[in-house]
Design a protein around this motif. Structure first.
Motif: not given
Length: 95
Positions: A4-7, A9-10, A13, A21, A28
């Motif tokens: 996922s994109i949130s993974d 991003e994590h 970070k 983007e 990804q």
């Protein structure tokens, strides 16, 4: 395996990366490909294969230690700007 994109991003970070983007989507795909490759490796039958740290045999190529005559301390200290009790004196660099 889809990440996922949130993974992404994590992970970015944690690595202190600032990704655009487009870079997030590229990462990804790349991370998904890496995990898919690791899954492929995990599916291989390694029964009876000896574990190894190197693909080829490694041997120590260093010579044996030998004792030999040391330098004359007086000659070594002859040009020292500061010396005491047969040792160099150096300026303090840490408080």
């Amino acid at each position: 395996m889809q990440i996922s994109i949130s993974d992404v991003e994590h992970v970015a970070k944690l690595a202190r990366l600032h990704l655009t983007e487009d870079e997030l989507h590229a990462m990804q795909k790349d991370l998904g490909d890496i995990i898919e490759f690791a899954d492929t490796l995990n599916s291989l039958d390694t029964e009876g294969v000896n574990p190894s740290a190197h693909a080829v045999a490694v041997q120590n190529v260093l010579r044996e230690d030998e004792t030999k005559e040391s330098f004359d301390r007086e000659k070594l200290l002859m040009n020292a700007p500061m010396q005491e009790d047969g040792c160099y004196i150096v300026p303090k660099v840490v408080e």
